[in-house]
Design a protein around this motif. Structure first.
Motif, PDB file in Angstrom:
ATOM      1  N   THR A  19      46.694   1.891  68.187  1.00  0.00           N
ATOM      2  CA  THR A  19      47.474   1.919  66.959  1.00  0.00           C
ATOM      3  C   THR A  19      46.674   1.501  65.744  1.00  0.00           C
ATOM      4  O   THR A  19      45.983   0.488  65.752  1.00  0.00           O
ATOM      5  CB  THR A  19      48.705   0.999  67.099  1.00  0.00           C
ATOM      6  N   ASP A  20      46.757   2.310  64.694  1.00  0.00           N
ATOM      7  CA  ASP A  20      46.108   2.034  63.404  1.00  0.00           C
ATOM      8  C   ASP A  20      47.201   2.163  62.349  1.00  0.00           C
ATOM      9  O   ASP A  20      47.606   3.267  61.992  1.00  0.00           O
ATOM     10  CB  ASP A  20      44.973   3.030  63.148  1.00  0.00           C
ATOM     11  N   PHE A  21      47.706   1.034  61.884  1.00  0.00           N
ATOM     12  CA  PHE A  21      48.773   1.012  60.891  1.00  0.00           C
ATOM     13  C   PHE A  21      48.160   1.119  59.504  1.00  0.00           C
ATOM     14  O   PHE A  21      47.418   0.240  59.079  1.00  0.00           O
ATOM     15  CB  PHE A  21      49.590  -0.270  61.042  1.00  0.00           C
ATOM     16  N   LEU A  22      48.472   2.206  58.807  1.00  0.00           N
ATOM     17  CA  LEU A  22      47.950   2.441  57.464  1.00  0.00           C
ATOM     18  C   LEU A  22      48.878   1.799  56.444  1.00  0.00           C
ATOM     19  O   LEU A  22      50.001   2.258  56.240  1.00  0.00           O
ATOM     20  CB  LEU A  22      47.815   3.945  57.205  1.00  0.00           C
ATOM     21  N   VAL A  23      48.416   0.735  55.804  1.00  0.00           N
ATOM     22  CA  VAL A  23      49.197   0.012  54.804  1.00  0.00           C
ATOM     23  C   VAL A  23      49.125   0.785  53.488  1.00  0.00           C
ATOM     24  O   VAL A  23      48.046   1.133  53.018  1.00  0.00           O
ATOM     25  CB  VAL A  23      48.649  -1.421  54.606  1.00  0.00           C
ATOM     26  N   LYS A  24      50.279   1.035  52.902  1.00  0.00           N
ATOM     27  CA  LYS A  24      50.368   1.741  51.623  1.00  0.00           C
ATOM     28  C   LYS A  24      51.036   0.814  50.607  1.00  0.00           C
ATOM     29  O   LYS A  24      51.729  -0.135  50.980  1.00  0.00           O
ATOM     30  CB  LYS A  24      51.202   3.024  51.773  1.00  0.00           C
ATOM     31  N   PRO A  25      50.840   1.070  49.319  1.00  0.00           N
ATOM     32  CA  PRO A  25      51.521   0.251  48.302  1.00  0.00           C
ATOM     33  C   PRO A  25      53.041   0.327  48.492  1.00  0.00           C
ATOM     34  O   PRO A  25      53.588   1.381  48.818  1.00  0.00           O
ATOM     35  CB  PRO A  25      51.097   0.904  46.985  1.00  0.00           C
ATOM     36  N   GLU A  26      53.695  -0.783  48.280  1.00  0.00           N
ATOM     37  CA  GLU A  26      55.152  -0.862  48.448  1.00  0.00           C
ATOM     38  C   GLU A  26      55.887  -0.267  47.249  1.00  0.00           C
ATOM     39  O   GLU A  26      55.472  -0.461  46.103  1.00  0.00           O
ATOM     40  CB  GLU A  26      55.580  -2.332  48.608  1.00  0.00           C
ATOM     41  N   GLY A  27      56.963   0.444  47.500  1.00  0.00           N
ATOM     42  CA  GLY A  27      57.834   0.949  46.446  1.00  0.00           C
ATOM     43  C   GLY A  27      57.109   1.732  45.375  1.00  0.00           C
ATOM     44  O   GLY A  27      56.408   2.693  45.646  1.00  0.00           O
ATOM     45  N   GLU A  28      57.273   1.287  44.151  1.00  0.00           N
ATOM     46  CA  GLU A  28      56.684   1.972  42.995  1.00  0.00           C
ATOM     47  C   GLU A  28      55.285   1.461  42.641  1.00  0.00           C
ATOM     48  O   GLU A  28      54.691   1.921  41.676  1.00  0.00           O
ATOM     49  CB  GLU A  28      57.607   1.804  41.767  1.00  0.00           C
ATOM     50  N   LEU A  29      54.802   0.496  43.416  1.00  0.00           N
ATOM     51  CA  LEU A  29      53.485  -0.061  43.125  1.00  0.00           C
ATOM     52  C   LEU A  29      52.398   0.998  43.302  1.00  0.00           C
ATOM     53  O   LEU A  29      52.481   1.846  44.187  1.00  0.00           O
ATOM     54  CB  LEU A  29      53.179  -1.251  44.034  1.00  0.00           C
ATOM     55  N   ARG A  30      51.396   0.919  42.462  1.00  0.00           N
ATOM     56  CA  ARG A  30      50.280   1.865  42.541  1.00  0.00           C
ATOM     57  C   ARG A  30      49.224   1.408  43.551  1.00  0.00           C
ATOM     58  O   ARG A  30      48.532   2.220  44.153  1.00  0.00           O
ATOM     59  CB  ARG A  30      49.662   2.009  41.156  1.00  0.00           C
ATOM     60  N   TYR A  31      49.116   0.075  43.714  1.00  0.00           N
ATOM     61  CA  TYR A  31      48.111  -0.488  44.591  1.00  0.00           C
ATOM     62  C   TYR A  31      48.750  -1.484  45.552  1.00  0.00           C
ATOM     63  O   TYR A  31      49.840  -1.989  45.298  1.00  0.00           O
ATOM     64  CB  TYR A  31      47.008  -1.199  43.783  1.00  0.00           C
ATOM     65  N   ILE A  32      48.053  -1.777  46.621  1.00  0.00           N
ATOM     66  CA  ILE A  32      48.529  -2.763  47.587  1.00  0.00           C
ATOM     67  C   ILE A  32      48.579  -4.130  46.920  1.00  0.00           C
ATOM     68  O   ILE A  32      47.624  -4.553  46.272  1.00  0.00           O
ATOM     69  CB  ILE A  32      47.599  -2.799  48.819  1.00  0.00           C
ATOM     70  N   GLU A  33      49.691  -4.809  47.076  1.00  0.00           N
ATOM     71  CA  GLU A  33      49.869  -6.157  46.537  1.00  0.00           C
ATOM     72  C   GLU A  33      49.922  -7.113  47.731  1.00  0.00           C
ATOM     73  O   GLU A  33      50.937  -7.199  48.426  1.00  0.00           O
ATOM     74  CB  GLU A  33      51.153  -6.232  45.715  1.00  0.00           C
ATOM     75  N   THR A  34      48.835  -7.804  47.971  1.00  0.00           N
ATOM     76  CA  THR A  34      48.704  -8.629  49.161  1.00  0.00           C
ATOM     77  C   THR A  34      49.772  -9.704  49.253  1.00  0.00           C
ATOM     78  O   THR A  34      50.311  -9.947  50.337  1.00  0.00           O
ATOM     79  CB  THR A  34      47.306  -9.288  49.210  1.00  0.00           C
ATOM     80  N   THR A  35      50.104 -10.339  48.147  1.00  0.00           N
ATOM     81  CA  THR A  35      51.101 -11.418  48.202  1.00  0.00           C
ATOM     82  C   THR A  35      52.448 -10.915  48.695  1.00  0.00           C
ATOM     83  O   THR A  35      53.171 -11.657  49.357  1.00  0.00           O
ATOM     84  CB  THR A  35      51.256 -12.092  46.822  1.00  0.00           C
ATOM     85  N   ALA A  36      52.784  -9.663  48.414  1.00  0.00           N
ATOM     86  CA  ALA A  36      54.052  -9.100  48.889  1.00  0.00           C
ATOM     87  C   ALA A  36      54.024  -8.859  50.399  1.00  0.00           C
ATOM     88  O   ALA A  36      55.078  -8.821  51.046  1.00  0.00           O
ATOM     89  CB  ALA A  36      54.355  -7.793  48.151  1.00  0.00           C
ATOM     90  N   LEU A  37      52.840  -8.708  50.963  1.00  0.00           N
ATOM     91  CA  LEU A  37      52.706  -8.424  52.395  1.00  0.00           C
ATOM     92  C   LEU A  37      52.687  -9.681  53.261  1.00  0.00           C
ATOM     93  O   LEU A  37      52.985  -9.615  54.450  1.00  0.00           O
ATOM     94  CB  LEU A  37      51.417  -7.632  52.643  1.00  0.00           C
ATOM     95  N   VAL A  38      52.333 -10.805  52.673  1.00  0.00           N
ATOM     96  CA  VAL A  38      52.111 -12.035  53.434  1.00  0.00           C
ATOM     97  C   VAL A  38      53.274 -12.394  54.357  1.00  0.00           C
ATOM     98  O   VAL A  38      53.050 -12.713  55.529  1.00  0.00           O
ATOM     99  CB  VAL A  38      51.742 -13.207  52.492  1.00  0.00           C
ATOM    100  N   PRO A  39      54.536 -12.338  53.906  1.00  0.00           N
ATOM    101  CA  PRO A  39      55.622 -12.735  54.814  1.00  0.00           C
ATOM    102  C   PRO A  39      55.727 -11.881  56.084  1.00  0.00           C
ATOM    103  O   PRO A  39      56.237 -12.342  57.100  1.00  0.00           O
ATOM    104  CB  PRO A  39      56.887 -12.564  53.955  1.00  0.00           C
ATOM    105  N   ASP A  40      55.227 -10.654  56.046  1.00  0.00           N
ATOM    106  CA  ASP A  40      55.363  -9.751  57.193  1.00  0.00           C
ATOM    107  C   ASP A  40      54.107  -9.671  58.047  1.00  0.00           C
ATOM    108  O   ASP A  40      54.142  -9.113  59.145  1.00  0.00           O
ATOM    109  CB  ASP A  40      55.743  -8.345  56.694  1.00  0.00           C
TER     110      ASP A  40
END
Length: 196
Positions: A19-40
């Motif tokens: 498995t290779d999970f491709l992380v994409k920017p959340e919602g309307e964000l243009r770039y990955i926001e690491t702080t938003a990912l931390v809880p998950d």
């Protein structure tokens, strides 16, 4: 979180696959926001690899490197230290070393086919032919030689990265551009600490 759950659902029915999970920017964000990912991030341990694309990491080279370094730090803190980061599209000699220094471990890209690796940079194949004094080679022969040379270079670069990973004080092992690479690495690590 929705991306991760969808990926886990997909791979859940395919236990024979890596498995290779491709992380994409959340919602309307243009770039990955690491702080938003931390809880998950603690839930990412079910994946063999975490993937990102260069373009999703940030708008500038510095932003990309900082995002990657923060992602690696967050994954390590979240129990995913054994899960490698895969940078899709990152196989340029200079970028690969920087991405590696910032926490990525798997790279792919087509630059080794498109460009010539010469003096630790990627350049137009015709320019490399001139610098290698191969101006009389037929294009098909020159391309074969370039591909073999690029693959040999990638093997040497892998070895350099292994040496540096075993002793991060040995920046000189990273090649002739190690002074610049170290300066950028130091800037990125200082910036990473501000956001983690």
């Amino acid at each position: 979180m929705e991306q991760r759950e969808a990926a886990q659902d997909f791979f859940g029915g395919r236990p024979h696959l890596r498995t290779d999970f491709l992380v994409k920017p959340e919602g309307e964000l243009r770039y990955i926001e690491t702080t938003a990912l931390v809880p998950d991030i603690k839930n990412w341990r079910t994946f063999d690899v975490i993937g990102v694309t260069e373009k999703d990491l940030g708008g500038t080279v510095f932003d990309r490197l900082v995002c990657l370094a923060r992602l690696r730090a967050a994954m390590d803190a979240g129990g995913c230290e054994a899960v490698p980061i895969h940078v899709f599209g990152g196989l340029d000699p200079v970028f690969t070393l920087l991405y590696f220094m910032c926490g990525a471990e798997i790279f792919d890209g087509l630059s080794w086919l498109k460009y010539a690796y010469h003096d630790d940079v990627a350049m137009h194949p015709d320019a490399a032919r001139i610098l290698n004094f191969q101006i009389d080679h037929r294009p098909d022969r020159a391309d074969q030689l370039r591909h073999f040379a690029n693959l040999a270079y990638l093997a040497r670069m892998k070895r350099r990265m292994q040496i540096w990973a075993s002793d991060a004080a040995r920046f000189e092992e990273l090649g002739p551009h190690h002074v610049v690479l170290r300066g950028i690495y130091d800037l990125v690590m200082a910036e990473r600490e501000k956001g983690v």
